[in-house]
Write an enzyme that holds these catalytic residues in place. Structure first.
Site, short mmCIF file in Angstrom:
data_model
loop_
_atom_site.label_atom_id
_atom_site.label_comp_id
_atom_site.label_asym_id
_atom_site.label_seq_id
_atom_site.Cartn_x
_atom_site.Cartn_y
_atom_site.Cartn_z
CG ASP A 209 -0.03 -0.14 2.52
OD1 ASP A 209 0.16 -1.28 2.96
OD2 ASP A 209 0.49 0.88 3.02
CG ASP A 211 1.40 4.92 5.74
OD1 ASP A 211 0.85 4.00 6.35
OD2 ASP A 211 1.84 5.92 6.30
N1 LIG Z 1 1.19 1.28 5.74
C1 LIG Z 1 1.68 0.43 6.62
N2 LIG Z 1 2.13 0.87 7.82
C2 LIG Z 1 2.64 0.00 8.71
N3 LIG Z 1 2.74 -1.33 8.50
C3 LIG Z 1 2.30 -1.79 7.34
N4 LIG Z 1 2.27 -3.03 6.85
C4 LIG Z 1 1.74 -2.99 5.63
N5 LIG Z 1 1.40 -1.71 5.29
C5 LIG Z 1 1.76 -0.95 6.35
#
Ligand SMILES: Nc1ncnc2[nH]cnc12
Ligand SMILES: CSC[C@H]1O[C@H](OP(=O)(O)O)[C@H](O)[C@@H]1O
Length: 289
Positions: A209, A211
């Site tokens: 992703d 974030d």
């Molecule tokens: N955006 C994110 N922040 C923290 N841990 C994660 N693991 C997978 N995506 C994450």
């Protein structure tokens, strides 16, 4: 000469290692507590491979509740010389999109609720951490990713947050502004503990992703992470299988000194050491104690 044993710690979405042959399960008890799950010990090609699901099968442990010390100690007891961490992460870079693998080589530790050392009162040690990833091990992962046609990049900084909540927008923008590449919740203290245990460490950060900083993408949620992690699982299995098949029979000396990290690291005078702690350190620090 030390026989090479490859350890794999699988993260979110990676609870098993397809391709592992002649598998037996072993519950290794550690003086540091309970590992997240039984170790799955087998081979790929001629290489002995030891797999552990970081959160336990069924994803029972949150990042703060994982017993990282027990996990790394169990790996050491199983003879692991080289450890590959597989970890889902968010990305701060447009070019690191979901599905992309980042072979990060630096960490910023923002965790604060975890036991992060095997050492302490009665046996104090300070290991070097400037270069936390073994470059030869990382090179092997990069070669395997290339051969398997997996899009990846080498190098980068991983910020490890305590979680379990994802970051706020302000935090996300701050990490991005600081030039960090990816974010996760488990790489630390795992990498520190591997260093203390003189296990060469490398990490495959699988981007799941963006974030929450990206103006064109929704903020991260578990469904998005799990969907991408599941798509990645087959790629990871191929990658690990290739690394394992091409792995040398003997552990290659690590240019970062990870396999000799305890040389000169223990500060406590032999006469001042706590015998109870020394007993617990039999696997991790047996080479130097
Ligand atoms: N955006 C994110 N922040 C923290 N841990 C994660 N693991 C997978 N995506 C994450
Ligand atoms: C399921 S989203 C957050 C969770 O996923 C990552 O786990 P892992 O590093 O074990 O793959 C992240 O670090 C969080 O623990």
């Amino acid at each position: 000469m030390t026989k090479a044993v490859l350890g794999i710690i699988g993260g979110s979405g990676v609870y098993d290692l397809p391709g592992l042959e002649d598998v037996r399960e072993e519950r290794i008890s550690s003086p540091f507590g309970e590992p997240s799950d039984a170790l799955r010990i087998g081979r790929i090609g001629a290489t002995k491979v030891v797999f552990l699901a970081r959160h336990g099968r069924g994803h029972r442990y949150s990042p703060s509740d994982i017993n990282y010390r027990a996990n790394v100690d169990a790996m050491k007891r199983a003879g692991v010389t080289d450890l590959i961490s597989v970890s889902a992460c968010g990305s701060f870079k447009q070019e690191f999109y979901p599905g992309f693998f980042v072979l990060v080589d630096q960490f910023v530790d923002r965790t604060h609720k975890r036991e992060s050392s095997f050492f302490g009162k009665g046996c104090v040690a300070h290991v070097p951490m400037a270069h936390p990833v073994g470059p030869r091990l990382q090179e092997r992962i990069a070669e395997a990713a290339k051969a398997e046609g997996i899009p990846f990049s080498r190098g980068g900084t991983h910020v490890t947050i305590e979680g379990p909540q994802f970051s706020t927008y302000a935090e996300s923008m701050t990490y991005k502004g600081l030039g960090y590449d990816v974010i996760g919740m488990t790489a630390m203290p795992e990498a520190k503990l591997a260093r203390e245990a003189e296990i060469t460490y490398a990490i495959v950060a699988m981007v799941t992703d963006f974030d929450c900083w990206h103006p064109e993408h929704d903020e991260v949620d578990v469904a998005a992470v799990v969907a991408v992690a599941q798509q990645n699982a087959a790629k990871v299995a191929k990658l690990i299988a290739r690394v394992a098949r091409d792995f040398p029979a003997e552990h290659e000396a690590c240019p970062s000194g990870s396999d000799r990290a305890l040389d000169g690291a223990i500060m406590t005078a032999p006469s001042a050491r706590d015998p109870e702690l020394l007993k617990k350190l039999d696997a991790v620090a047996g080479r130097v104690l």
